[in-house]
Design a protein around this motif. Structure first.
Motif, mmCIF file in Angstrom:
data_model
loop_
_atom_site.group_PDB
_atom_site.id
_atom_site.type_symbol
_atom_site.label_atom_id
_atom_site.label_comp_id
_atom_site.label_asym_id
_atom_site.label_seq_id
_atom_site.Cartn_x
_atom_site.Cartn_y
_atom_site.Cartn_z
ATOM 1 N N ASN A 42 8.718 3.463 4.339
ATOM 2 C CA ASN A 42 8.732 3.386 2.871
ATOM 3 C C ASN A 42 10.134 3.139 2.340
ATOM 4 O O ASN A 42 10.334 2.343 1.415
ATOM 5 C CB ASN A 42 8.187 4.686 2.270
ATOM 6 N N LEU A 43 11.116 3.812 2.909
ATOM 7 C CA LEU A 43 12.498 3.616 2.481
ATOM 8 C C LEU A 43 12.956 2.183 2.732
ATOM 9 O O LEU A 43 13.631 1.570 1.894
ATOM 10 C CB LEU A 43 13.413 4.621 3.180
ATOM 11 N N GLY A 59 7.530 -4.934 -2.433
ATOM 12 C CA GLY A 59 7.876 -3.830 -1.542
ATOM 13 C C GLY A 59 7.373 -2.491 -2.036
ATOM 14 O O GLY A 59 6.935 -1.653 -1.253
ATOM 15 N N GLN A 60 7.419 -2.297 -3.364
ATOM 16 C CA GLN A 60 6.935 -1.035 -3.918
ATOM 17 C C GLN A 60 5.426 -0.916 -3.789
ATOM 18 O O GLN A 60 4.902 0.174 -3.571
ATOM 19 C CB GLN A 60 7.373 -0.917 -5.370
ATOM 20 N N VAL A 61 4.727 -2.037 -3.886
ATOM 21 C CA VAL A 61 3.277 -2.026 -3.719
ATOM 22 C C VAL A 61 2.927 -1.684 -2.271
ATOM 23 O O VAL A 61 2.028 -0.877 -2.000
ATOM 24 C CB VAL A 61 2.667 -3.384 -4.130
ATOM 25 N N PHE A 62 3.640 -2.276 -1.327
ATOM 26 C CA PHE A 62 3.403 -1.959 0.082
ATOM 27 C C PHE A 62 3.747 -0.498 0.379
ATOM 28 O O PHE A 62 3.064 0.155 1.174
ATOM 29 C CB PHE A 62 4.205 -2.881 0.988
ATOM 30 N N ALA A 63 4.797 0.006 -0.247
ATOM 31 C CA ALA A 63 5.152 1.412 -0.060
ATOM 32 C C ALA A 63 4.045 2.325 -0.591
ATOM 33 O O ALA A 63 3.738 3.361 0.018
ATOM 34 C CB ALA A 63 6.472 1.720 -0.761
ATOM 35 N N LEU A 64 3.422 1.944 -1.703
ATOM 36 C CA LEU A 64 2.306 2.712 -2.230
ATOM 37 C C LEU A 64 1.136 2.712 -1.245
ATOM 38 O O LEU A 64 0.486 3.739 -1.032
ATOM 39 C CB LEU A 64 1.875 2.156 -3.589
ATOM 40 N N VAL A 66 1.393 2.442 1.991
ATOM 41 C CA VAL A 66 1.797 3.298 3.110
ATOM 42 C C VAL A 66 1.632 4.766 2.732
ATOM 43 O O VAL A 66 1.220 5.581 3.560
ATOM 44 C CB VAL A 66 3.245 2.980 3.539
ATOM 45 N N ILE A 67 1.902 5.118 1.489
ATOM 46 C CA ILE A 67 1.715 6.497 1.037
ATOM 47 C C ILE A 67 0.235 6.877 1.075
ATOM 48 O O ILE A 67 -0.130 7.972 1.513
ATOM 49 C CB ILE A 67 2.305 6.693 -0.370
ATOM 50 N N VAL A 68 -0.636 5.961 0.649
ATOM 51 C CA VAL A 68 -2.085 6.210 0.707
ATOM 52 C C VAL A 68 -2.531 6.359 2.160
ATOM 53 O O VAL A 68 -3.332 7.240 2.496
ATOM 54 C CB VAL A 68 -2.854 5.086 -0.016
ATOM 55 N N LEU A 69 -2.011 5.498 3.025
ATOM 56 C CA LEU A 69 -2.338 5.581 4.448
ATOM 57 C C LEU A 69 -1.861 6.912 5.036
ATOM 58 O O LEU A 69 -2.575 7.541 5.832
ATOM 59 C CB LEU A 69 -1.693 4.422 5.197
ATOM 60 N N ALA A 70 -0.684 7.368 4.639
ATOM 61 C CA ALA A 70 -0.159 8.639 5.138
ATOM 62 C C ALA A 70 -1.011 9.811 4.657
ATOM 63 O O ALA A 70 -1.250 10.763 5.420
ATOM 64 C CB ALA A 70 1.284 8.819 4.689
ATOM 65 N N ALA A 71 -1.504 9.742 3.420
ATOM 66 C CA ALA A 71 -2.363 10.814 2.918
ATOM 67 C C ALA A 71 -3.679 10.862 3.689
ATOM 68 O O ALA A 71 -4.166 11.946 4.037
ATOM 69 C CB ALA A 71 -2.625 10.612 1.427
ATOM 70 N N ALA A 72 -4.240 9.700 3.993
ATOM 71 C CA ALA A 72 -5.476 9.662 4.780
ATOM 72 C C ALA A 72 -5.224 10.164 6.198
ATOM 73 O O ALA A 72 -6.056 10.875 6.778
ATOM 74 C CB ALA A 72 -6.031 8.244 4.812
ATOM 75 N N GLU A 73 -4.079 9.812 6.757
ATOM 76 C CA GLU A 73 -3.725 10.263 8.107
ATOM 77 C C GLU A 73 -3.572 11.770 8.156
ATOM 78 O O GLU A 73 -4.001 12.418 9.126
ATOM 79 C CB GLU A 73 -2.430 9.572 8.546
#
Length: 134
Positions: A42-43, A59-64, A66-73
């Motif tokens: 994300n950074l 990049g900010q959209v992709f970071a979002l 990744v955050i959703v993916l991390a929450a599901a993980e």
């Protein structure tokens, strides 16, 4: 601010996450190491989005994402860890036995002298062949 500093911090975070993923045996700490690696990604995405000029801001959209993916993980990973703890009484990944299919009792080893034992199976097969020849 130079974009080199966030890239170095992201590389450090990713390295610590890789180290934790390879060394740790506790399943919760493995999930935390994976989260460190996702935060490093994300950074990098946000830094690349702000430092590159003349391209659409994605990049900010992709970071979002990744955050959703991390929450599901985290949700699925903690459910697996809780199930593992209920079955084994520990979250040590060395206790993970991938040979067993389910939570039932462990398969028993065949008794000595049965056909599953190669030495005695050869002896019993030779004895039956010799008995049939008489």
């Amino acid at each position: 601010m130079h974009p080199v500093i966030p890239y170095l911090i992201a590389a450090l975070l990713f390295g610590v996450g890789c180290y934790g993923l390879l060394v740790r045996r506790n399943a919760v700490l493995l999930l935390m190491s994976l989260e460190l690696m996702l935060n490093a990604v994300n950074l990098i995405l946000v830094t690349a989005d702000t430092s590159v000029v003349g391209v659409p801001r994605s990049g900010q959209v992709f970071a979002l994402f990744v955050i959703v993916l991390a929450a599901a993980e985290v949700g699925v990973g903690l459910a697996v860890v809780l199930r593992f703890f209920r079955l084994r009484g520990s979250v040590d990944t060395d206790l993970l036995d991938t040979r067993r299919a389910g939570p039932g009792p462990a398969p028993k080893a065949p008794a000595a002298g049965t056909a599953a034992d190669p030495e005695t199976a050869a002896v019993t097969a030779a004895d039956t062949d010799a008995g049939e020849a008489r």
